[in-house]
Write a protein that holds these residues in place. Structure first.
Motif, PDB file in Angstrom:
ATOM      1  N   MET A 204       6.311 -53.679 -62.059  1.00 18.65           N
ATOM      2  CA  MET A 204       5.778 -54.811 -62.727  1.00 18.65           C
ATOM      3  C   MET A 204       6.865 -55.961 -62.545  1.00 18.65           C
ATOM      4  N   ARG A 205       8.247 -55.444 -62.522  1.00 21.59           N
ATOM      5  CA  ARG A 205       9.426 -56.417 -62.199  1.00 21.59           C
ATOM      6  C   ARG A 205       9.206 -56.775 -60.812  1.00 21.59           C
ATOM      7  N   THR A 206       8.779 -55.940 -59.888  1.00 16.98           N
ATOM      8  CA  THR A 206       8.621 -56.637 -58.488  1.00 16.98           C
ATOM      9  C   THR A 206       7.446 -57.601 -58.493  1.00 16.98           C
ATOM     10  N   GLU A 207       6.384 -57.023 -59.183  1.00 18.09           N
ATOM     11  CA  GLU A 207       5.040 -57.944 -59.222  1.00 18.09           C
ATOM     12  C   GLU A 207       5.742 -59.599 -59.586  1.00 18.09           C
ATOM     13  N   LEU A 208       6.349 -59.274 -60.593  1.00 20.75           N
ATOM     14  CA  LEU A 208       7.004 -60.526 -61.499  1.00 20.75           C
ATOM     15  C   LEU A 208       7.807 -61.443 -60.606  1.00 20.75           C
ATOM     16  N   GLU A 209       8.599 -60.844 -59.765  1.00 24.76           N
ATOM     17  CA  GLU A 209       9.219 -61.363 -58.742  1.00 24.76           C
ATOM     18  C   GLU A 209       8.508 -62.202 -57.487  1.00 24.76           C
ATOM     19  N   ILE A 210       7.703 -61.242 -56.824  1.00 23.09           N
ATOM     20  CA  ILE A 210       7.188 -61.752 -55.724  1.00 23.09           C
ATOM     21  C   ILE A 210       6.000 -62.584 -56.035  1.00 23.09           C
ATOM     22  N   PHE A 211       5.205 -62.357 -57.269  1.00 24.50           N
ATOM     23  CA  PHE A 211       3.876 -63.165 -57.103  1.00 24.50           C
ATOM     24  C   PHE A 211       4.118 -64.333 -58.119  1.00 24.50           C
ATOM     25  N   HIS A 212       5.000 -64.118 -59.091  1.00 23.02           N
ATOM     26  CA  HIS A 212       5.110 -65.280 -60.231  1.00 23.02           C
ATOM     27  C   HIS A 212       6.498 -65.949 -59.898  1.00 23.02           C
ATOM     28  N   LYS A 213       7.233 -65.604 -59.077  1.00 26.14           N
ATOM     29  CA  LYS A 213       8.395 -66.050 -58.692  1.00 26.14           C
ATOM     30  C   LYS A 213       9.487 -66.371 -59.728  1.00 26.14           C
ATOM     31  N   VAL A 214       9.590 -65.297 -60.663  1.00 21.95           N
ATOM     32  CA  VAL A 214      10.621 -65.300 -61.941  1.00 21.95           C
ATOM     33  C   VAL A 214      11.912 -64.696 -61.502  1.00 21.95           C
ATOM     34  N   SER A 215      13.033 -65.356 -61.686  1.00 21.08           N
ATOM     35  CA  SER A 215      14.226 -64.969 -61.291  1.00 21.08           C
ATOM     36  C   SER A 215      14.601 -63.593 -61.863  1.00 21.08           C
ATOM     37  N   LYS A 216      15.181 -62.807 -61.001  1.00 19.90           N
ATOM     38  CA  LYS A 216      15.759 -61.307 -61.233  1.00 19.90           C
ATOM     39  C   LYS A 216      16.388 -61.118 -62.629  1.00 19.90           C
ATOM     40  N   ASN A 217      17.439 -62.066 -62.861  1.00 19.91           N
ATOM     41  CA  ASN A 217      18.229 -62.023 -63.855  1.00 19.91           C
ATOM     42  C   ASN A 217      17.437 -62.407 -65.234  1.00 19.91           C
ATOM     43  N   LYS A 218      16.216 -62.779 -65.279  1.00 19.09           N
ATOM     44  CA  LYS A 218      15.311 -63.270 -66.313  1.00 19.09           C
ATOM     45  C   LYS A 218      14.533 -61.948 -67.024  1.00 19.09           C
TER      46      LYS A 218
END
Length: 328
Positions: free
Chosen positions: A236-250
């Motif tokens: 889910m972390r990866t999906e949030l980063e790739i598809f939703h463009k959320v910064s890793k540190n958040k």
């Protein structure tokens, strides 16, 4: 003037988002854990309603009394009923069109498999009694240019404006309570946009939880600009980063509030045959030591459309002897 004790007490508002989120959260030991945390850490916990739509005063009162009497948590209305025709129209427009078209476009842009399935179901024109409204995704939601990122961006910005996110009751509660943290139980629901819009103006820290495992690739874009995004696992972390463009540190992996307790709890495990009072499993289920089993978990009628094709596929493979082949 507040006493020193009151100054130390922090406040958290939890916004489940809708009834299903509430059911998942509050039927699990999470609610007991929250109660323990509130006492130990001196935190006042507010629960903001249970549904995306306003609920009846009778229903709200019974829930309010239950939470306050049993869990020492303050229950506040999620949102107020819209009295003017204009406010009702804006609410309807946001929930029944803007949010849906944003979801449709986001899923179309990312070409998600579940989105393809929903479009196929919509074409079948199955009777409504077998489906939820969330299963129907007509093409007009993507008109025009369904894969346009610019149009999606404009829609999301419009959903966060004062015009569409204005709710006097939400503003009143947040301003009066002044929570140290606003926790969203569903960061993809329309109501979350309303709370975030007000919380940002009042400089309230916001954390949001992804409701369940498949929502990041099914339920559309997440509310942008949160301080923290909570996910279950690395996928889910990866999906949030790739598809939703959320910064890793958040992004923070916190596990599942619904299921982790049962997964990690080793003290209360029971043998299921004893639990269901099955005296002789082999006899009852016609099993023997040489049996090969296939466990097939069926779905509800509106969710399991096309399951017969899966069963047909399994039967074909059995006939072809594919399940007898051992992999090296």
């Amino acid at each position: 003037m507040q006493s020193e004790t009151n100054k130390k007490i922090k406040k958290i508002i939890i916004v489940p988002g809708n009834f299903f989120v509430s059911r998942n959260f509050f039927s699990s030991p999470l609610i007991e854990n929250l109660q323990q945390i509130s006492v130990k850490e001196k935190i006042t916990i507010y629960i903001a309603g249970v549904e995306s739509n306003p609920i009846s005063s009778k229903y709200f009162k019974s829930l309010k009394n239950y939470f306050e009497d049993n869990y020492n948590m303050i229950f506040i209305p999620l949102m107020g009923s819209h009295k003017s025709p204009i406010s009702r129209f804006i609410w309807y427009l946001k929930n029944n069109f803007l949010h849906k078209t944003a979801t449709y476009r986001f899923n179309e842009i990312n070409n998600f498999i579940t989105h393809k399935r929903y479009k196929e179901i919509t074409k079948l024109k199955i009777k409504d009694k077998f489906l939820w409204k969330t299963d129907i995704w007509p093409k007009y939601l993507g008109f025009p240019f369904p894969k346009s990122k610019l149009i999606l961006k404009i829609i999301l910005r419009f959903m966060s404006t004062a015009l569409t996110s204005r709710n006097p009751q939400i503003h009143k509660h947040l301003k009066e309570i002044k929570p140290d943290l606003l926790l969203l139980g569903d960061i993809q629901s329309p109501i979350s946009f309303d709370y975030v819009s007000v919380a940002k103006k009042l400089n309230i820290k916001i954390a949001g939880n992804v409701r369940t495992w498949d929502h990041l690739t099914k339920n559309g874009p997440v509310v942008p600009g949160l301080d923290e995004y909570w996910v279950w696992n690395p996928i889910m972390r990866t999906e949030l980063e790739i598809f939703h463009k959320v910064s890793k540190n958040k992004i923070f992996e916190v596990g599942s509030p619904q299921f982790d307790y049962y997964f990690f709890n080793k003290t209360n495990e029971k043998n299921l045959t004893d639990y269901f009072n099955i005296k002789n499993p082999k006899s009852e289920f016609f099993l023997d030591d040489d049996s090969k089993l296939i466990f097939f978990a069926t779905n509800r009628s509106h969710r399991g459309i096309g399951e017969e094709s899966i069963i047909h596929h399994i039967c074909e493979n059995i006939a072809l002897g594919k399940y007898n082949q051992k992999k090296n």
